[in-house]
Write a protein that holds these residues in place. Structure first.
Motif, mmCIF file in Angstrom:
data_model
loop_
_atom_site.group_PDB
_atom_site.id
_atom_site.type_symbol
_atom_site.label_atom_id
_atom_site.label_comp_id
_atom_site.label_asym_id
_atom_site.label_seq_id
_atom_site.Cartn_x
_atom_site.Cartn_y
_atom_site.Cartn_z
ATOM 1 N N PHE A 1 92.369 -18.655 38.163
ATOM 2 C CA PHE A 1 91.857 -19.137 36.975
ATOM 3 C C PHE A 1 93.268 -19.753 36.029
ATOM 4 N N LEU A 2 92.989 -20.891 35.377
ATOM 5 C CA LEU A 2 93.978 -21.433 34.465
ATOM 6 C C LEU A 2 93.244 -20.890 33.303
ATOM 7 N N ALA A 3 93.882 -19.878 32.722
ATOM 8 C CA ALA A 3 93.198 -19.068 31.464
ATOM 9 C C ALA A 3 93.995 -18.202 31.053
ATOM 10 N N GLN A 4 93.491 -17.470 30.107
ATOM 11 C CA GLN A 4 94.460 -16.387 29.386
ATOM 12 C C GLN A 4 93.997 -15.106 30.165
ATOM 13 N N GLU A 5 94.961 -14.335 30.423
ATOM 14 C CA GLU A 5 94.738 -13.063 31.164
ATOM 15 C C GLU A 5 93.769 -12.085 30.490
ATOM 16 N N GLN A 6 94.048 -12.371 28.962
ATOM 17 C CA GLN A 6 93.081 -11.341 28.227
ATOM 18 C C GLN A 6 91.520 -11.631 28.619
ATOM 19 N N THR A 7 91.278 -13.111 29.014
ATOM 20 C CA THR A 7 89.950 -13.210 29.353
ATOM 21 C C THR A 7 89.631 -12.974 30.816
ATOM 22 N N THR A 8 90.376 -13.220 31.718
ATOM 23 C CA THR A 8 90.282 -12.755 33.211
ATOM 24 C C THR A 8 90.228 -11.643 33.511
ATOM 25 N N ARG A 9 91.038 -10.767 32.945
ATOM 26 C CA ARG A 9 91.006 -9.338 33.271
ATOM 27 C C ARG A 9 91.269 -8.847 34.508
#
Length: 363
Positions: free
Chosen positions: A157-165
């Motif tokens: 995921f290219l995303a924020q780690e707060q989202t992907t958990r």
């Protein structure tokens, strides 16, 4: 009487067994991902239908497709041509994959995360790609649950780690970037700024909003914020709204380069000068930011290097390595001609602004 082997597909077995095609693939090929009870049921159903494994079929099922699946979420079908981030990221990804004879299987959808989820599910069940790269992650994104339910499928995921958990993630340091921008404007003497932010369904938008407001509060600055799409049209529309304020901001920060260019158009069309009357900053840097008049101060990250790092991480996962949360390289602020001290203010001591381009490291 069972159908001949040549007419039986994984989908046929899945339908008869009442399970997904990916479960059938895992069961028939002895891979992890299904319970022993499900594996036994699939093997029993497959045998009753006349399916028999042979070395050729086994070899085919275990072979790699040498492809990475990417689904881009598009606001409209014209967005891809103007999407600097997507193009640069895919270019970096492609450069790494090409060196090892891998390619990108690319799909675009205007149907949002749900439509993208259906495409990824199809790829998982058909085995059409070896790994998946996911961009544009939203709150409550169904792709998160999809890949949590398929822990053996390589995905980044290219995303924020707060989202992907806990899912494999390449994340940007957006809070640091936001603070860098606010500090630059504060050093120039701005006390009232504004944000033309991206869509509110993205975690990175919330992080940028929060960090900007927090840093402004620490420095005694005021910040107004409006949200819109990453488009030139929305950039212009929201800029016009800010310009209509009785107490309008002296600087505007945009979450994307298309928004910033639209904002520049709106300001100049109203007879105002940048940066004499108002300063503008783009979050994303691009060739368009560098060639505009005046050239736009921009928060820069090497997007092509992000694609390259993503490619290396995906190949590592395909080879069985474990990947957690990995940070991108930090932002740098490219100071150009679109930012200056507010009109009528005194020259601040130690100002970061100048007529020449400068590069400020991220916080």
């Amino acid at each position: 009487m069972g159908a001949s082997k040549s007419t039986i597909t994984i989908a046929d077995v899945a339908k008869a067994a009442g399970v997904s095609t990916s479960a059938v693939s895992y069961a028939l090929n002895g891979k992890k991902g299904v319970s022993e009870k499900t594996r036994a049921k699939v093997l029993s159903v497959a045998e009753s239908m006349g399916w028999r494994p042979n070395s050729a079929a086994k070899s085919l099922s275990d072979s790699r497709t040498r492809s990475i699946g990417v689904v881009l979420l598009m606001h409209d079908t014209d967005e891809f041509a103007s999407g600097n981030y997507n193009m640069e990221c895919l270019a970096g990804l492609s450069s790494v994959l090409e060196s090892v004879d891998y390619s990108i299987t690319l799909r675009m959808t205007t149907g949002g995360a749900s439509a993208a989820c259906r495409i990824h599910r199809d790829w998982i069940e058909s085995g059409r790609v070896d790994a998946h790269m996911v961009l544009g992650v939203e709150f409550d994104d169904p792709r998160l649950d999809l890949f949590r339910s398929h822990p053996n499928v390589p995905v980044l995921f290219l995303a924020q780690e707060q989202t992907t958990r806990g899912l494999p993630t390449l994340y940007s340091t957006d809070a640091d970037g936001a603070r860098t921008v606010v500090r630059h404007l504060h050093e120039l003497g701005h006390t009232h700024i504004a944000r033309v932010a991206g869509p509110e369904q993205y975690m990175h938008t919330l992080i940028r909003d929060s960090a900007t407001m927090d840093e402004c509060a620490k420095l005694g600055m005021r910040c107004d914020c409006l949200h819109g799409e990453y488009s030139r049209e929305d950039g212009a529309r929201l800029t016009i709204m800010f310009l209509g304020f009785a107490d309008r901001p002296t600087a505007i920060v945009y979450d994307g380069d298309s928004q910033a260019l639209g904002g520049l158009d709106a300001v100049q069309n109203r007879g105002l000068a940048v940066p004499d009357d108002i300063s503008l900053i783009s979050w994303d840097d691009s060739a368009a930011c560098r060639s505009s008049v005046p050239p736009l101060t921009a928060l820069h990250r090497d997007v092509r290097s992000i694609g390259k790092k993503a490619g290396r991480l995906l190949l590592a996962m395909i080879d069985g390595e474990t990947v957690g949360a990995v940070p991108e390289d930090p932002y740098t602020l490219e100071v150009r001609g679109s930012t200056a001290r507010p009109a009528g203010s005194a020259e601040p001591v130690g100002s970061a602004g100048s007529e020449d381009s400068a590069i400020l490291p991220g916080a």
